[in-house]
Scaffold this motif. Structure first.
Motif, PDB file in Angstrom:
ATOM      1  N   PRO A 294       0.747  -1.351  -0.143  1.00 32.43           N
ATOM      2  CA  PRO A 294      -0.015   0.017   0.184  1.00 32.43           C
ATOM      3  C   PRO A 294       0.845   1.289   0.000  1.00 32.43           C
ATOM      4  N   ILE A 295       1.956   1.120   0.634  1.00 34.66           N
ATOM      5  CA  ILE A 295       2.786   2.409   0.550  1.00 34.66           C
ATOM      6  C   ILE A 295       3.371   2.718  -0.822  1.00 34.66           C
ATOM      7  N   GLY A 296       3.677   1.640  -1.659  1.00 35.68           N
ATOM      8  CA  GLY A 296       4.065   1.897  -2.931  1.00 35.68           C
ATOM      9  C   GLY A 296       3.053   2.243  -3.834  1.00 35.68           C
ATOM     10  N   ILE A 297       1.721   1.808  -3.606  1.00 30.51           N
ATOM     11  CA  ILE A 297       0.541   2.371  -4.458  1.00 30.51           C
ATOM     12  C   ILE A 297       0.334   3.666  -4.112  1.00 30.51           C
ATOM     13  N   ALA A 298       0.235   3.896  -2.828  1.00 28.16           N
ATOM     14  CA  ALA A 298       0.029   5.267  -2.386  1.00 28.16           C
ATOM     15  C   ALA A 298       0.927   6.414  -2.985  1.00 28.16           C
ATOM     16  N   MET A 299       2.370   6.257  -3.076  1.00 27.63           N
ATOM     17  CA  MET A 299       3.425   6.639  -4.050  1.00 27.63           C
ATOM     18  C   MET A 299       3.145   6.900  -5.171  1.00 27.63           C
ATOM     19  N   GLY A 300       2.819   5.921  -5.920  1.00 33.40           N
ATOM     20  CA  GLY A 300       2.421   6.167  -7.142  1.00 33.40           C
ATOM     21  C   GLY A 300       1.328   6.903  -7.784  1.00 33.40           C
ATOM     22  N   VAL A 301       0.321   6.741  -6.886  1.00 34.04           N
ATOM     23  CA  VAL A 301      -0.910   7.767  -7.097  1.00 34.04           C
ATOM     24  C   VAL A 301      -0.768   9.135  -6.755  1.00 34.04           C
ATOM     25  N   TYR A 302       0.259   9.337  -5.754  1.00 34.97           N
ATOM     26  CA  TYR A 302       0.644  10.795  -5.211  1.00 34.97           C
ATOM     27  C   TYR A 302       1.234  11.413  -6.492  1.00 34.97           C
ATOM     28  N   ASP A 303       2.209  10.536  -7.195  1.00 32.81           N
ATOM     29  CA  ASP A 303       3.400  11.031  -8.202  1.00 32.81           C
ATOM     30  C   ASP A 303       2.410  11.368  -9.440  1.00 32.81           C
ATOM     31  N   MET A 304       1.378  10.557  -9.558  1.00 36.03           N
ATOM     32  CA  MET A 304       0.518  10.516 -11.007  1.00 36.03           C
ATOM     33  C   MET A 304      -0.394  11.947 -10.721  1.00 36.03           C
ATOM     34  N   CYS A 305      -0.745  12.029  -9.451  1.00 38.40           N
ATOM     35  CA  CYS A 305      -1.680  13.301  -9.321  1.00 38.40           C
ATOM     36  C   CYS A 305      -1.015  14.690  -9.305  1.00 38.40           C
ATOM     37  N   HIS A 306       0.255  14.341  -8.691  1.00 41.93           N
ATOM     38  CA  HIS A 306       1.214  15.706  -8.691  1.00 41.93           C
ATOM     39  C   HIS A 306       1.339  16.141  -9.963  1.00 41.93           C
ATOM     40  N   ARG A 307       1.506  15.225 -10.967  1.00 39.92           N
ATOM     41  CA  ARG A 307       2.098  15.616 -12.479  1.00 39.92           C
ATOM     42  C   ARG A 307       0.718  16.198 -13.126  1.00 39.92           C
ATOM     43  N   TYR A 308      -0.394  15.197 -12.866  1.00 44.08           N
ATOM     44  CA  TYR A 308      -1.559  15.651 -13.612  1.00 44.08           C
ATOM     45  C   TYR A 308      -2.181  17.035 -13.220  1.00 44.08           C
TER      46      TYR A 308
END
Length: 437
Positions: A294-308
Motif C-alpha cells: 500500500p505504501i508503494g501504491i500510494a506513492m504512485g498515485v501521489y506522483d501521478m496526481c502531482h503531475r496531472y
C-alpha cells in the motif's frame, strides 16, 4: 440490420457478434492535456527525505528497481490489467530486479536486508501492484517457506532456479471455507508407503495456474497438525483453474486448486512444518512485505496526481492552482510520510528481533487503510480520468482492495494487535466462545 449492442458511436457489437464503430483513440490523442501512466511520472513523494534513513546499498537497489519498473512494466500494465492476463514475457525483466529470495542467503539468493526487500516491493507496487504481488507470492511466501522450513536438500534443489525466476512458485493456505480462520483448514495429508496423498481444495492462490512449484499446507490425517508439501506442476490429481471476474489485481492469476489423491514423495514434505505455529515466521515476514505494497501504491498515485494537476487546466489555470486540490494533495503526502515511517520502523523491529505479531498486524492494517484514503483522494482529483486505468489511479484504486483483505483483513489484523495489547483474544463471537466453555 440487427440492433446495436454496446454504447452508441463506440465499438459495440451487432446481433451477429460483429464489431461496429471505430476503435478507441490513443489516450494521448483523446486527451492531450495530461500524460498517461505508460510514461510514468517522476517520484516526488519523499517529502521528509526518507532516503536519508537508507544505506547506500539500499538506495542503489531502490533506484535500480524504480528504473526497471518504469521502463519495462509501466508501458504494458494497463493493457494486461484490462485483459486480466499476466505478462509472462516480462518475467525475465522482473528477474533482473534481483528480488527473488529476498533476505535468504546462499542458494543463488540475493541476501538482502529486510528493509531493502520491503522498499523494493514498494517500488514495484508504485508502478504496478500486480507485479509486486507476483514477486511477493513467489519470494516472500513460496521461497521463504522452503528457506525457513525446508531441508538442506530441498533448499539446494529448488531455491537456485527460483531465485532466477526460471521456476515460479505459489503458496496455498486459504480454502473456500477457511480464509481468516485459516488454521481450521480441511485439506488432508494421509501417509502412504513412500510419501503422502493430498486431498482437498484451495482458493485465491496467486500464481497457481502456471506455477512450477506449489507449496501446499494440509492437515496431517493422523496427528491433525499442519504439514507442508512441495507439489510439482502437472502432478496427477492436481488441477488449478483461474478465478475470473476480479475487479482488482487483475494481472495476478489467482486460482482454485483441486487435490484428488495427489501423491507427494516423502522427500518433498517440508520437514520444518509440524504445526500452524511453524509457518508463523513466514507469515510475519510476508506481512511486513504486504504492508509496504500500500505504501508503494500510494506513492504512485501521489506522483501521478502531482503531475496531472500541473498539466490539466480548467478555468484558465492548472488544477494545481486551486486551494481544494492543494489540500487533498497535501493530505495524501502527509499520509505517505507517516506510512513510510511506520513501514521503516517495522523493518527495523524485525531486523533487531523485536517485532511481535501485533507489530506486523498493526503495520499492515494501518498502511492499507491509509492508502485507501490516498487513492480515494486521487480518484477525486482526476475527475473523469480518475476512472480510467490509463491514468493509474483507477487501477490502483481497484488493486488496493484485495491487498486491504489478503494477509489478514483490516479487522483480523486489528484483533491480532488487540489481543497483544489487552491479553484477551476476541476472534470468535462471544456467544460461540461461551457455548464451548
Amino acid at each position: 440490420m440487427g440492433s446495436l449492442r454496446g454504447s452508441a458511436g463506440g465499438e459495440g457489437r451487432n446481433e451477429d457478434g460483429g464489431k461496429v464503430g471505430l476503435p478507441a483513440l490513443e489516450v494521448a490523442l483523446a486527451f492531450p492535456q495530461a500524460t498517461p501512466a505508460s510514461l510514468f511520472p517522476p517520484s516526488v513523494s519523499d517529502y521528509y527525505q526518507f532516503d536519508d534513513l537508507l544505506s547506500d546499498e539500499e538506495k542503489t537497489l531502490r533506484k535500480k528497481v524504480r528504473a526497471i519498473s518504469e521502463k519495462e512494466i509501466a508501458p504494458i500494465m494497463t493493457e494486461y490489467w484490462e485483459k486480466a492476463e499476466f505478462p509472462f514475457h516480462a518475467i525475465p525483466k522482473l528477474a533482473t530486479l534481483g528480488l527473488a529470495g529476498s533476505t535468504t542467503k546462499g542458494y543463488g539468493c540475493p541476501g538482502l536486508s529486510l528493509t531493502a526487500s520491503a522498499i523494493s516491493i514498494a517500488e514495484v507496487a508504485r508502478v504496478d501492484a500486480s507485479c509486486s504481488t507476483f514477486i511477493l507470492v513467489h519470494s516472500s511466501l513460496a521461497m521463504s517457506t522452503i528457506a525457513l522450513c525446508g531441508s538442506e536438500a530441498q533448499k539446494q534443489k529448488y531455491l537456485p532456479s527460483m531465485a532466477q525466476l526460471k521456476t515460479v512458485g505459489c503458496w496455498a493456505l486459504t480454502e473456500p471455507d477457511y480464509g481468516s480462520d485459516a488454521s481450521s483448514l480441511k485439506t488432508s495429508a494421509t501417509k502412504v508407503p513412500g510419501g503422502w496423498l493430498l486431498d482437498g481444495q484451495k482458493r485465491w492462490i496467486g500464481n497457481s495456474t502456471f506455477a512450477d512449484v506449489l507449496i501446499i499446507l494440509a492437515r496431517n490425517a493422523d496427528t491433525k497438525q499442519l504439514n507442508g508439501f512441495i507439489v510439482k506442476k502437472g502432478a496427477p490429481g492436481l488441477k488449478a483453474t483461474k478465478i475470473q471476474n476480479k475487479i482488482g489485481l487483475r494481472m495476478v492469476q489467482n486460482g482454485d486448486i483441486l487435490l484428488n489423491k495427489v501423491f507427494v514423495p516423502e522427500e518433498d514434505r517440508l520437514t520444518g512444518i509440524d504445526s500452524f505455529q511453524d509457518i508463523s515466521k513466514v507469515l510475519a515476514m510476508s506481512r511486513i512485505m504486504v504492508a509496504w505494497q500500500p505504501i508503494g501504491i500510494a506513492m504512485g498515485v501521489y506522483d501521478m496526481c502531482h503531475r496531472y494537476l500541473k498539466e490539466r487546466k480548467q478555468f484558465g489555470a492548472p488544477l494545481a492552482a486551486f486551494q481544494l486540490n492543494q489540500e487533498k494533495l497535501v493530505r495524501m503526502l502527509g499520509n505517505i510520510q507517516a506510512m513510510v515511517l511506520i513501514g521503516w520502523r517495522l523493518c527495523k523491529l524485525y531486523e533487531s528481533d523485536k517485532m511481535t505479531p501485533g507489530h506486523a498486524s498493526l503495520g499492515k492494517a494501518w498502511t492499507s487503510t491509509k492508502a485507501r484514503e490516498v487513492v480515494s483522494l486521487g480518484r477525486e482529483l482526476l475527475g473523469g480520468n480518475g476512472i480510467l486505468a490509463d491514468f493509474l489511479v483507477a487501477k490502483a484504486f481497484c488493486d488496493l482492495e484485495p491487498i486491504y483483505t489478503y494477509e489478514g483483513t483490516y479487522d483480523i489484523n486489528s484483533l491480532v494487535t488487540g489481543r497483544e495489547i489487552t491479553g484477551i483474544a476476541s476472534f470468535k463471537p462471544a456467544a460461540l466462545a461461551k457455548s464451548r466453555l
